[in-house]
Every structure is written in structure tokens, then in C-alpha cells.
Motif scaffolding. Structure first.
Motif, PDB file in Angstrom:
ATOM      1  N   LEU A 130      72.485   5.480  41.216  1.00 49.88           N
ATOM      2  CA  LEU A 130      73.740   6.157  41.551  1.00 49.88           C
ATOM      3  C   LEU A 130      74.309   6.891  40.342  1.00 49.88           C
ATOM      4  CD1 LEU A 130      75.563   3.516  43.787  1.00 49.88           C
ATOM      5  CD2 LEU A 130      75.123   5.896  44.436  1.00 49.88           C
ATOM      6  N   ALA A 131      74.231   6.251  39.184  1.00 49.71           N
ATOM      7  CA  ALA A 131      74.795   6.829  37.960  1.00 49.71           C
ATOM      8  C   ALA A 131      74.076   8.112  37.554  1.00 49.71           C
ATOM      9  CB  ALA A 131      74.734   5.809  36.822  1.00 49.71           C
ATOM     10  N   THR A 132      72.824   8.257  37.929  1.00 53.09           N
ATOM     11  CA  THR A 132      72.052   9.437  37.525  1.00 53.09           C
ATOM     12  C   THR A 132      71.917  10.471  38.646  1.00 53.09           C
ATOM     13  OG1 THR A 132      69.985   8.300  38.127  1.00 53.09           O
ATOM     14  CG2 THR A 132      70.727   8.109  35.833  1.00 53.09           C
ATOM     15  N   THR A 133      72.562  10.248  39.778  1.00 53.17           N
ATOM     16  CA  THR A 133      72.485  11.187  40.903  1.00 53.17           C
ATOM     17  C   THR A 133      73.571  12.252  40.774  1.00 53.17           C
ATOM     18  OG1 THR A 133      71.609   9.478  42.389  1.00 53.17           O
ATOM     19  CG2 THR A 133      72.559  11.441  43.404  1.00 53.17           C
ATOM     20  N   ASP A 134      73.172  13.510  40.789  1.00 47.15           N
ATOM     21  CA  ASP A 134      74.113  14.623  40.683  1.00 47.15           C
ATOM     22  C   ASP A 134      74.465  15.119  42.088  1.00 47.15           C
ATOM     23  OD1 ASP A 134      75.659  16.751  39.958  1.00 47.15           O
ATOM     24  OD2 ASP A 134      74.001  17.986  39.203  1.00 47.15           O
ATOM     25  N   PHE A 135      75.507  14.531  42.676  1.00 50.67           N
ATOM     26  CA  PHE A 135      75.895  14.905  44.029  1.00 50.67           C
ATOM     27  C   PHE A 135      76.414  16.341  44.110  1.00 50.67           C
ATOM     28  CE2 PHE A 135      76.069  10.260  44.182  1.00 50.67           C
ATOM     29  CZ  PHE A 135      75.452  10.006  45.407  1.00 50.67           C
ATOM     30  N   SER A 136      76.909  16.880  42.998  1.00 52.50           N
ATOM     31  CA  SER A 136      77.448  18.243  43.007  1.00 52.50           C
ATOM     32  C   SER A 136      76.361  19.293  43.209  1.00 52.50           C
ATOM     33  CB  SER A 136      78.192  18.524  41.695  1.00 52.50           C
ATOM     34  OG  SER A 136      77.302  18.479  40.583  1.00 52.50           O
ATOM     35  N   SER A 137      75.107  18.904  43.003  1.00 52.36           N
ATOM     36  CA  SER A 137      74.004  19.857  43.162  1.00 52.36           C
ATOM     37  C   SER A 137      73.520  19.950  44.615  1.00 52.36           C
ATOM     38  CB  SER A 137      72.828  19.454  42.267  1.00 52.36           C
ATOM     39  OG  SER A 137      72.277  18.206  42.686  1.00 52.36           O
ATOM     40  N   PHE A 138      74.034  19.087  45.495  1.00 52.12           N
ATOM     41  CA  PHE A 138      73.586  19.073  46.888  1.00 52.12           C
ATOM     42  C   PHE A 138      74.245  20.207  47.665  1.00 52.12           C
ATOM     43  CE2 PHE A 138      72.992  14.174  46.693  1.00 52.12           C
ATOM     44  CZ  PHE A 138      71.903  14.364  45.842  1.00 52.12           C
ATOM     45  N   ASP A 139      73.469  20.856  48.523  1.00 50.54           N
ATOM     46  CA  ASP A 139      74.056  21.875  49.393  1.00 50.54           C
ATOM     47  C   ASP A 139      74.548  21.240  50.689  1.00 50.54           C
ATOM     48  OD1 ASP A 139      71.816  21.454  51.021  1.00 50.54           O
ATOM     49  OD2 ASP A 139      70.731  23.168  50.183  1.00 50.54           O
ATOM     50  N   THR A 140      75.117  22.057  51.568  1.00 51.34           N
ATOM     51  CA  THR A 140      75.724  21.552  52.804  1.00 51.34           C
ATOM     52  C   THR A 140      74.713  20.839  53.685  1.00 51.34           C
ATOM     53  OG1 THR A 140      77.321  23.363  52.774  1.00 51.34           O
ATOM     54  CG2 THR A 140      77.042  22.186  54.855  1.00 51.34           C
ATOM     55  N   SER A 141      73.485  21.344  53.750  1.00 48.17           N
ATOM     56  CA  SER A 141      72.473  20.744  54.624  1.00 48.17           C
ATOM     57  C   SER A 141      72.140  19.321  54.204  1.00 48.17           C
ATOM     58  CB  SER A 141      71.201  21.600  54.637  1.00 48.17           C
ATOM     59  OG  SER A 141      70.539  21.551  53.377  1.00 48.17           O
ATOM     60  N   VAL A 142      72.155  19.070  52.893  1.00 46.71           N
ATOM     61  CA  VAL A 142      71.874  17.719  52.399  1.00 46.71           C
ATOM     62  C   VAL A 142      72.991  16.766  52.815  1.00 46.71           C
ATOM     63  CG1 VAL A 142      71.587  16.271  50.353  1.00 46.71           C
ATOM     64  CG2 VAL A 142      70.486  18.502  50.460  1.00 46.71           C
ATOM     65  N   PHE A 143      74.232  17.201  52.653  1.00 46.68           N
ATOM     66  CA  PHE A 143      75.366  16.355  53.041  1.00 46.68           C
ATOM     67  C   PHE A 143      75.390  16.110  54.554  1.00 46.68           C
ATOM     68  CE2 PHE A 143      77.203  17.768  48.921  1.00 46.68           C
ATOM     69  CZ  PHE A 143      77.454  16.510  48.391  1.00 46.68           C
ATOM     70  N   LEU A 144      74.989  17.099  55.332  1.00 45.97           N
ATOM     71  CA  LEU A 144      74.931  16.923  56.782  1.00 45.97           C
ATOM     72  C   LEU A 144      73.877  15.889  57.158  1.00 45.97           C
ATOM     73  CD1 LEU A 144      75.318  20.583  58.108  1.00 45.97           C
ATOM     74  CD2 LEU A 144      76.968  18.707  58.314  1.00 45.97           C
ATOM     75  N   ARG A 145      72.748  15.927  56.488  1.00 47.18           N
ATOM     76  CA  ARG A 145      71.690  14.945  56.770  1.00 47.18           C
ATOM     77  C   ARG A 145      72.105  13.543  56.334  1.00 47.18           C
ATOM     78  NH1 ARG A 145      66.732  18.088  54.137  1.00 47.18           N
ATOM     79  NH2 ARG A 145      68.455  19.297  53.230  1.00 47.18           N
ATOM     80  N   ILE A 146      72.769  13.448  55.184  1.00 46.00           N
ATOM     81  CA  ILE A 146      73.296  12.147  54.754  1.00 46.00           C
ATOM     82  C   ILE A 146      74.329  11.658  55.764  1.00 46.00           C
ATOM     83  CG2 ILE A 146      74.651  10.950  53.001  1.00 46.00           C
ATOM     84  CD1 ILE A 146      73.393  12.809  50.920  1.00 46.00           C
ATOM     85  N   GLY A 147      75.168  12.564  56.243  1.00 50.23           N
ATOM     86  CA  GLY A 147      76.174  12.209  57.240  1.00 50.23           C
ATOM     87  C   GLY A 147      75.548  11.705  58.524  1.00 50.23           C
ATOM     88  N   TYR A 148      74.449  12.322  58.950  1.00 50.83           N
ATOM     89  CA  TYR A 148      73.762  11.852  60.154  1.00 50.83           C
ATOM     90  C   TYR A 148      73.283  10.411  59.957  1.00 50.83           C
ATOM     91  CZ  TYR A 148      70.462  11.410  63.996  1.00 50.83           C
ATOM     92  OH  TYR A 148      69.802  10.955  65.116  1.00 50.83           O
TER      93      TYR A 148
END
Length: 310
Positions: free
Chosen positions: A205-223
Motif C-alpha cells: 500500500l505504501a508503494t502504490t501510486d493511486f494518483s497514476s490510475f486513470d478512470t477505468s482503473v478506479f471503475l474496475r476497482i469499484g466493481y
């Protein structure tokens, strides 16, 4: 707490496994290339826990004694922590096709565990239903497997561990789940799951750059978090309350069917005779298992058929 009918139990499991069927290919598009498997696991746990506790604020609170809270802890270990961690980690190392193939072993594993731990009879009807469902899933998956050899042995073994873990949950905790509403059961289980999965996810978690994710990635995580975790885990207890463990696990056979139809709709596969046959076998298998008799039913028949002493 309102009770549920068997029809509602079947419908809940049908919907849940359609969502699960879509989850495998969606998860594989972001794990491990975009998200570390442990990060994805923790996001599922913490996201669902938050949603379940928020939802619980809008319904009548159920009192849960300390001994049952402890039981929810162990239920969380088998149903969520081990199940999801092994599955996502295994999926990151194998193909969605191989993962679906291994998951279809759940009804057989559950039937054997129920026979060993709950003394549920393995009737010819139940065994035939499980084998018919398994053969339908195998026809579909092995046909696709001929063109996809990307699965690895270690990944498949991890997915198999997840199957055994969930089979133990279905077998050992049915009575606990029956005593509470799905919301109450899941809010405690996912709270414990989030706590238990955080330590193994901290570094990733500490090394994950969430700011680099585009909308499609967040939508898939949301699913994965909202639909494939929060929504489905609200539905599964409805099936657990009304149906036997083997019957609940039989619905896993829907997952590769769903994945196949999605491929057809996306234009990357075609609907052939093998898919028609496999779909038919899966639904016939589920029907036969639901018609088999439980240990209680067989005992009652034995008592009624025994000679009466006047």
C-alpha cells in the motif's frame, strides 16, 4: 428478522455468481500489472467493511453476544481472508480460465466436507448432480484451455486453497449465519477481515501510486469492491439460510458460463455447441442437487417407514 424462501435463496445465489463470473476477468486486468494482489485484497476488505457498517446504521440493530462475535472472527478467516487472499494471489499467477476451472471444484469439496463434518449423506442423486454440473463446466473451460496455456501450477494451487477455505466456511458456519441478518453477519466478518489483511498489505500500500490510475482503473476497482464484494456477500447468506452447503456451492458452476457469454458478447469468442451443452448440464446438475434429500429428511423417512409398536 424476516425469513427467506428457497426461491429467494436460489435467486440470490444466481445473481451473486453472475457478478462473480464477471469479477474474474475484470480483476485479472488490474492484478498484478496495475495493483499488487495484497493491495487489491485489502481494498476489497476495507471497502466492503465501510459499506456494511454504513448500511447497518439504517436498519434495526441486532444484539450479537461475545461468543458469536468470536465465531464471526473465525468465519471471516475462512470465508474472506484466506479465501480472497489465496484467490487473488493465485489469479495473479494463472489465467482466468485456469482459475475458473479450479473454482468449479467447490461443490465436490463442499460435498465431501459436509459428509465428513456434518454427516450429510452423499446420495446418488446428489453425486450425479455435482458430476453433471462439473462436466458442463469442464466442457466449457477445457475447450477454451486448448488455446490458453498461460496458467501456472503454483497459481492453480493457491486458487485450490481458496476453494477449500470457502468450502469449510459453508460447512462449519451455516448455523451461525442462519441466526443473523446478512448485514449483521457481513459487517462483523469484513471488519475482522480488514484488520487481518492490513499487515500483509501495508508495504505494498505504501508503494502504490493511486494518483497514476486513470478512470477505468478506479471503475474496475469499484466493481470489485462494491458489486463483487459488498453486493454479493449480502446475497450469499440468503442462500446459506435456505439451502444446504452443497447446493450453495453448485452455483459456482455459473461463473465460467458467465465468463464465456461475456467473451461472446465482446466478440472475442463465438457461441458453439459446447457452450450450449455445458449450460444445459450446469442447470440440470443444480436442479438434481436441489432435489436430493438432506440427512434430516432421510432420517424422518426412516422413522416413518419403521414398523410401529402398538
Amino acid at each position: 428478522m424476516a425469513g427467506y424462501t428457497k426461491q429467494q435463496g436460489h435467486l440470490a445465489l444466481f445473481i451473486a455468481n453472475i457478478v462473480f463470473g464477471l469479477n474474474t476477468p475484470i480483476t485479472r486486468t488490474i492484478v498484478p500489472d496495475v495493483l499488487n494482489p495484497f493491495v487489491m485484497t485489502f481494498l476489497r476488505m476495507i471497502g466492503a467493511a465501510v459499506l456494511f457498517w454504513i448500511a447497518s446504521l439504517f436498519v434495526k440493530k441486532e444484539v450479537v453476544p461475545k461468543k458469536d462475535i468470536l465465531m464471526f472472527f473465525f468465519a471471516a478467516v475462512f470465508a474472506i481472508v484466506l479465501n480472497q487472499t489465496f484467490f487473488i494471489f493465485g489469479l495473479s499467477k494463472t489465467s482466468p480460465i485456469d482459475a475458473s476451472l479450479v473454482v468449479t471444484l467447490l461443490p465436490i469439496v463442499t460435498m465431501l466436507l459436509a459428509a465428513l463434518l456434518l454427516k450429510e449423506p452423499v446420495t446418488w442423486k446428489k453425486a450425479m448432480g455435482v458430476l453433471l454440473g462439473a462436466s458442463g463446466a469442464l466442457i466449457l473451460i477445457l475447450g477454451a484451455h486448448k488455446t490458453d496455456g498461460s496458467g501456472t501450477f503454483s497459481g492453480n494451487i493457491f486458487v485450490l486453497f481458496s476453494v477449500f477455505s470457502f468450502g469449510l466456511y459453508l460447512t462449519l458456519f451455516k448455523n451461525l449465519i442462519m441466526r443473523y441478518s446478512p448485514l449483521t453477519a457481513m459487517k462483523w466478518m469484513f471488519l475482522f477481515a480488514a484488520i487481518l489483511t492490513y499487515p500483509m498489505s501495508h508495504n505494498a500500500l505504501a508503494t502504490t501510486d493511486f494518483s497514476s490510475f486513470d478512470t477505468s482503473v478506479f471503475l474496475r476497482i469499484g466493481y470489485v469492491v462494491v458489486l463483487s464484494t459488498f453486493f454479493t456477500y449480502m446475497l450469499i447468506p440468503v442462500g446459506q439460510k435456505t439451502l444446504r452447503p452443497t447446493t450453495v456451492s453448485m452455483y459456482n458452476y455459473l461463473q465460467p458460463i458467465v465468463a464465456s457469454f461475456v467473451a461472446v458478447m465482446a466478440g472475442i469468442d463465438r457461441f458453439g455447441l459446447d457452450k450450449l451443452i455445458s449450460t444445459f448440464l450446469v442447470f440440470v446438475g443444480v436442479y438434481i442437487v436441489t432435489q436430493s434429500k438432506s440427512r434430516v429428511q432421510l432420517y424422518k423417512e426412516k422413522i416413518s417407514d419403521s414398523p410401529k409398536i402398538n
